[in-house]
Design a protein around this motif. Structure first.
Motif, PDB file in Angstrom:
ATOM      1  N   SER A 243       0.816  -1.217   0.000  1.00 56.31           N
ATOM      2  CA  SER A 243       0.000   0.000   0.000  1.00 56.31           C
ATOM      3  C   SER A 243       0.852   1.271   0.000  1.00 56.31           C
ATOM      4  CB  SER A 243      -0.925   0.006   1.222  1.00 56.31           C
ATOM      5  OG  SER A 243      -0.166   0.107   2.419  1.00 56.31           O
ATOM      6  N   ALA A 244       2.173   1.110   0.017  1.00 51.33           N
ATOM      7  CA  ALA A 244       3.070   2.262   0.143  1.00 51.33           C
ATOM      8  C   ALA A 244       3.628   2.687  -1.212  1.00 51.33           C
ATOM      9  CB  ALA A 244       4.230   1.912   1.077  1.00 51.33           C
ATOM     10  N   THR A 245       4.052   3.933  -1.270  1.00 50.88           N
ATOM     11  CA  THR A 245       4.847   4.431  -2.386  1.00 50.88           C
ATOM     12  C   THR A 245       6.102   5.079  -1.823  1.00 50.88           C
ATOM     13  OG1 THR A 245       3.567   6.488  -2.376  1.00 50.88           O
ATOM     14  CG2 THR A 245       2.918   4.797  -3.960  1.00 50.88           C
ATOM     15  N   ASP A 246       7.183   5.065  -2.612  1.00 48.39           N
ATOM     16  CA  ASP A 246       8.451   5.602  -2.124  1.00 48.39           C
ATOM     17  C   ASP A 246       8.556   7.096  -2.419  1.00 48.39           C
ATOM     18  OD1 ASP A 246       9.119   5.830  -4.812  1.00 48.39           O
ATOM     19  OD2 ASP A 246      10.546   4.159  -4.795  1.00 48.39           O
ATOM     20  N   ALA A 247       9.723   7.660  -2.130  1.00 53.20           N
ATOM     21  CA  ALA A 247       9.906   9.106  -2.280  1.00 53.20           C
ATOM     22  C   ALA A 247       9.733   9.568  -3.715  1.00 53.20           C
ATOM     23  CB  ALA A 247      11.284   9.500  -1.757  1.00 53.20           C
ATOM     24  N   ALA A 248       9.949   8.666  -4.670  1.00 49.33           N
ATOM     25  CA  ALA A 248       9.772   8.997  -6.083  1.00 49.33           C
ATOM     26  C   ALA A 248       8.351   8.739  -6.567  1.00 49.33           C
ATOM     27  CB  ALA A 248      10.764   8.194  -6.931  1.00 49.33           C
ATOM     28  N   GLY A 249       7.471   8.291  -5.659  1.00 48.00           N
ATOM     29  CA  GLY A 249       6.087   8.037  -6.016  1.00 48.00           C
ATOM     30  C   GLY A 249       5.825   6.666  -6.603  1.00 48.00           C
ATOM     31  N   ARG A 250       6.834   5.785  -6.545  1.00 47.98           N
ATOM     32  CA  ARG A 250       6.694   4.453  -7.130  1.00 47.98           C
ATOM     33  C   ARG A 250       6.042   3.484  -6.159  1.00 47.98           C
ATOM     34  NH1 ARG A 250      12.961   4.682  -8.731  1.00 47.98           N
ATOM     35  NH2 ARG A 250      12.956   5.022  -6.493  1.00 47.98           N
ATOM     36  N   ALA A 251       5.252   2.573  -6.690  1.00 47.27           N
ATOM     37  CA  ALA A 251       4.875   1.390  -5.924  1.00 47.27           C
ATOM     38  C   ALA A 251       6.103   0.498  -5.806  1.00 47.27           C
ATOM     39  CB  ALA A 251       3.749   0.646  -6.627  1.00 47.27           C
ATOM     40  N   LEU A 252       6.156  -0.270  -4.739  1.00 45.39           N
ATOM     41  CA  LEU A 252       7.342  -1.077  -4.473  1.00 45.39           C
ATOM     42  C   LEU A 252       7.225  -2.467  -5.085  1.00 45.39           C
ATOM     43  CD1 LEU A 252       7.770  -0.172  -0.697  1.00 45.39           C
ATOM     44  CD2 LEU A 252       9.085   0.753  -2.626  1.00 45.39           C
ATOM     45  N   LYS A 253       8.299  -2.922  -5.719  1.00 42.41           N
ATOM     46  CA  LYS A 253       8.406  -4.330  -6.107  1.00 42.41           C
ATOM     47  C   LYS A 253       8.892  -5.102  -4.897  1.00 42.41           C
ATOM     48  CE  LYS A 253      10.818  -7.575  -9.150  1.00 42.41           C
ATOM     49  NZ  LYS A 253      11.851  -7.742 -10.218  1.00 42.41           N
ATOM     50  N   ILE A 254       8.210  -6.177  -4.555  1.00 46.78           N
ATOM     51  CA  ILE A 254       8.545  -6.960  -3.364  1.00 46.78           C
ATOM     52  C   ILE A 254       9.097  -8.309  -3.784  1.00 46.78           C
ATOM     53  CG2 ILE A 254       7.631  -8.006  -1.253  1.00 46.78           C
ATOM     54  CD1 ILE A 254       5.386  -5.854  -1.381  1.00 46.78           C
ATOM     55  N   ILE A 255      10.287  -8.626  -3.284  1.00 47.60           N
ATOM     56  CA  ILE A 255      10.899  -9.933  -3.516  1.00 47.60           C
ATOM     57  C   ILE A 255      10.860 -10.700  -2.204  1.00 47.60           C
ATOM     58  CG2 ILE A 255      13.000 -11.177  -4.153  1.00 47.60           C
ATOM     59  CD1 ILE A 255      13.824  -8.750  -5.818  1.00 47.60           C
ATOM     60  N   GLU A 256      10.123 -11.787  -2.182  1.00 46.71           N
ATOM     61  CA  GLU A 256      10.021 -12.574  -0.952  1.00 46.71           C
ATOM     62  C   GLU A 256      11.247 -13.458  -0.790  1.00 46.71           C
ATOM     63  OE1 GLU A 256       6.342 -14.701  -0.767  1.00 46.71           O
ATOM     64  OE2 GLU A 256       5.178 -12.868  -0.404  1.00 46.71           O
ATOM     65  N   VAL A 257      11.832 -13.385   0.389  1.00 49.62           N
ATOM     66  CA  VAL A 257      12.975 -14.225   0.744  1.00 49.62           C
ATOM     67  C   VAL A 257      12.510 -15.166   1.849  1.00 49.62           C
ATOM     68  CG1 VAL A 257      15.337 -14.270   1.607  1.00 49.62           C
ATOM     69  CG2 VAL A 257      14.581 -12.367   0.155  1.00 49.62           C
ATOM     70  N   PRO A 258      12.547 -16.469   1.627  1.00 52.25           N
ATOM     71  CA  PRO A 258      11.965 -17.387   2.611  1.00 52.25           C
ATOM     72  C   PRO A 258      12.722 -17.366   3.929  1.00 52.25           C
ATOM     73  CG  PRO A 258      13.272 -18.604   1.021  1.00 52.25           C
ATOM     74  CD  PRO A 258      13.175 -17.194   0.502  1.00 52.25           C
TER      75      PRO A 258
END
Length: 335
Positions: A243-258
């Motif tokens: 639900s977050a955006t970064d300082a550049a206004g981007r949605a975050l790509k999430i890489i799951e690490v087990p």
């Protein structure tokens, strides 16, 4: 504050000297010294390393550490440089700064001592030649993670902890992040891992939960086993990141690490995490746990950080004492 993947001038550590970190027996002391040295020596293969040593250990530490490692003496309570040391920053014109947060033993916990460690941040700043930036915020380096472009990850349970900053508000914390580390956007995660939230934990450090691989990309600790309480924590944190955006206004790509497959140790639910790695010049110093997921995690880190060599160190002795590889190190950026 630059991203950890930017070039480093060096990495700082502190040497285990007393108390629970060193242990109660000769065997425990040997384990602590060997493990701290393994991280320092692995890092020294990639970049200069400085280790702060209590005067009582001036003749002990060199027996474990590579001859290339620079030693500095200062009284120490403990050995978690990420938290008691300064957070390094760069000015727009290229000068080195060092933010000296207030350190109070992870929220004035009754098992912690910090009368000596609370002075280490300013001392390291002096040795590094950085301009000291004093902050009245009680905070630790393990409680933040930045993308280098103005975004910082934090947790509600650390900076808003009544044992750290009673009565402070999120806008006040965000203003201090802006003043000290240049963060214009704070992404608040609800909490940290279960074990880290218990009596001997930090109350929710972000650096075993989530880390920026690069701007716009976050590595997320993911507990796949539903029997572990961190499975629910992982889902909650993922939802906050989505639900977050970064300082550049981007949605975050999430890489799951087990998470490691090991669910429990002698003290209860584990908080073993591959997120608690250190980026160094052209490399990654990563945690291993003698675990079935070690190889998968190392491969994921290699993919997340192309061009870097991944070196693993058995981090079980560190986690048994309350932290990991990221927790005992602090990078000083190159200018």
């Amino acid at each position: 504050m630059p991203h950890e993947g930017d070039r480093h001038e060096r990495t700082w550590l502190a040497w285990p000297t007393a108390g629970y970190t060193l242990g109660d027996t000769a065997e425990e002391a040997e384990e602590a010294r060997t493990t701290w040295a393994a991280v320092a020596n692995a890092t020294a293969e990639f970049e200069p390393v400085s280790v702060v040593v209590d005067p009582r250990d001036r003749d002990i530490a060199p027996r474990y550490l590579s001859g290339s490692i620079e030693l500095h003496e200062a009284p120490l309570n403990d050995a978690w440089m990420r938290d008691m040391g300064p957070t390094f920053v760069r000015s727009e014109t290229g000068e080195l700064g060092a933010v000296d947060w207030v350190f109070n033993g992870w929220g004035a916990q009754d098992w912690a001592q910090w009368d000596k460690d609370s002075l280490v941040g300013a001392q390291v700043a002096s040795w590094s030649g950085a301009e000291l930036i004093s902050s009245g915020l009680v905070n630790e380096g393990g409680g933040i993670h930045v993308d280098g472009e103005g975004t910082v990850l934090a947790t509600d349970t650390v900076q808003l902890d009544p044992g750290r900053n009673p009565g402070i508000t999120k806008p006040e914390i965000e203003a201090e992040f802006a003043r000290t580390i240049g963060a214009t956007t704070t992404i608040w995660l609800p909490r940290g891992l279960t074990r880290d939230s218990e009596r001997f934990g930090t109350r929710g450090h972000v650096d075993i939960v989530a880390a920026f691989a690069r701007p716009g990309v976050v590595l997320l600790h993911t507990q796949r086993d539903k029997s572990h309480p961190d499975a629910a924590v992982s889902r909650e944190i993922r939802a906050a990141l989505e639900s977050a955006t970064d300082a550049a206004g981007r949605a975050l790509k999430i890489i799951e690490v087990p998470a490691p497959a090991t669910l429990r140790d002698d003290e209860g639910w584990t908080d073993y995490s591959y997120i608690n790695h250190l980026l160094v010049n052209d490399g990654v110093i990563a945690c291993s746990f003698g675990d079935a997921h070690d190889a998968e995690a190392a491969a994921l880190l290699a993919d997340a950080y192309p061009g870097r060599r991944v070196v693993t160190v058995d981090a079980r002795p560190l986690f048994a004492r309350g932290g990991g590889i990221h927790c005992i190190t602090q990078q000083q950026p190159a200018l």
